[in-house]
Design an enzyme around this catalytic site. Sequence first.
Site, PDB file in Angstrom:
ATOM      1  N   ASP A 102       0.745  -1.256  -0.056  1.00  0.00           N
ATOM      2  CA  ASP A 102       0.082  -0.135   0.008  1.00  0.00           C
ATOM      3  C   ASP A 102       0.802   1.343   0.042  1.00  0.00           C
ATOM      4  O   ASP A 102       0.413   2.302   0.377  1.00  0.00           O
ATOM      5  CB  ASP A 102      -1.000  -0.033   1.282  1.00  0.00           C
ATOM      6  CG  ASP A 102      -0.011  -0.090   2.723  1.00  0.00           C
ATOM      7  OD1 ASP A 102       0.900  -0.249   2.552  1.00  0.00           O
ATOM      8  OD2 ASP A 102      -0.901   0.018   3.628  1.00  0.00           O
ATOM      9  N   GLU A 103       2.017   1.248  -0.465  1.00  0.00           N
ATOM     10  CA  GLU A 103       2.779   2.447  -0.386  1.00  0.00           C
ATOM     11  C   GLU A 103       4.304   2.457  -1.447  1.00  0.00           C
ATOM     12  O   GLU A 103       4.678   1.166  -1.513  1.00  0.00           O
ATOM     13  CB  GLU A 103       3.339   2.532   1.111  1.00  0.00           C
ATOM     14  CG  GLU A 103       3.965   4.071   1.298  1.00  0.00           C
ATOM     15  CD  GLU A 103       4.198   4.397   2.870  1.00  0.00           C
ATOM     16  OE1 GLU A 103       4.026   5.353   3.129  1.00  0.00           O
ATOM     17  OE2 GLU A 103       4.449   3.438   3.445  1.00  0.00           O
TER      18      GLU A 103
END
Length: 353
Positions: A102-103
């Site tokens: 998610d990053e």
Amino acid sequence: MALLTFFTLGFEFAAVEMRDNPAYKNIPIAIGGNSARGVLCTCNYIAREYGVRAAMPNHHAKKLCPELLIVNARMSVYKAVSEQIRDIFQRYTHLIEPLSLDEAYLDVTHTELFSGSATLIAEQIRADIFHELNLTASAGVAPNKFLAKIASDENKPNGQCVIPPEKIDDFVADLPLKKIPGVGPKTALRLAEHGFETCRDIRNSSIVYLQNIVGKQAISLYHRSFGKDERLVEPERERKSLAVEVTLSQDIMTIGQVQEVMESLLDKLKYRLSKCEDKLIVKQGVKLKFSDFNQTTVEQRSDEVDVEVFSRLFQRAMLRANNRAIRLVGITLGFSTKNSLESECQQLILPIH
């Protein structure tokens, strides 16, 4: 020398669950296994208002927030969302270094869109994610990885923070040390006991003195206190290993608790492994960090992800605990690299005497 501009941009697993199930939108939810001894992967911002955090044991989270709903992780869904967001990133730059599902770091230094403005590019990417995926995202814009990571946490869950070069000194000087990646609660407490609360305090010390407090972390900590980070975005670096670990919000003591945490890490490990389909597994390993900050690792040769192997390795690692509590649990895979393959081939053709 050209000024490099990076920004991190990430979405939240919990936001995906709230998007897909409107009943979750206004209640505290967490992602993770629902067993009493499980550990949370993450939670939404409503749950965080109660003190619930990632890596917290389920039973403790329930005490803080009795209404907390714990839902099972849907890694295949998060993977699909991550790939959709990656496609959006590719419209603006090919220099992308994923940090996790998610990053990611993006280097937009040489992007001509929006006249090269990283701030406007970040705003547009966030708008694309919202309009196309119905998800919000946060962003940090800064001249290096460390600062971009810090900035991306400043205005979550749906905002961005920009740190221009001329503002670095002021921004970093009063930055609490607990906000620096790698400085967990216990490390922050240990530093505070020696009078170190902010980066300004670190600047007035020395690497040699800091080594007596945080060991090898001293060099990085000293450089970060001045906002320095020379690491580049590396989208094509050869991966030699894959590790997933978690620093626990509460120390644990038993092999049963360790194995519960291991099980909560396996989905994330398998997802990341799916991104390394060209890699040949050659070993498995485990890592424990104890309450006194010493750590131990145990490895063995293996050609697949074998849960029983991880379990046996943790049992061996626990023999070194000597009644110390455990604050971090990790599992790792080692991959065969070009050099190691060449070495193995050379061993195979050694002359027989």
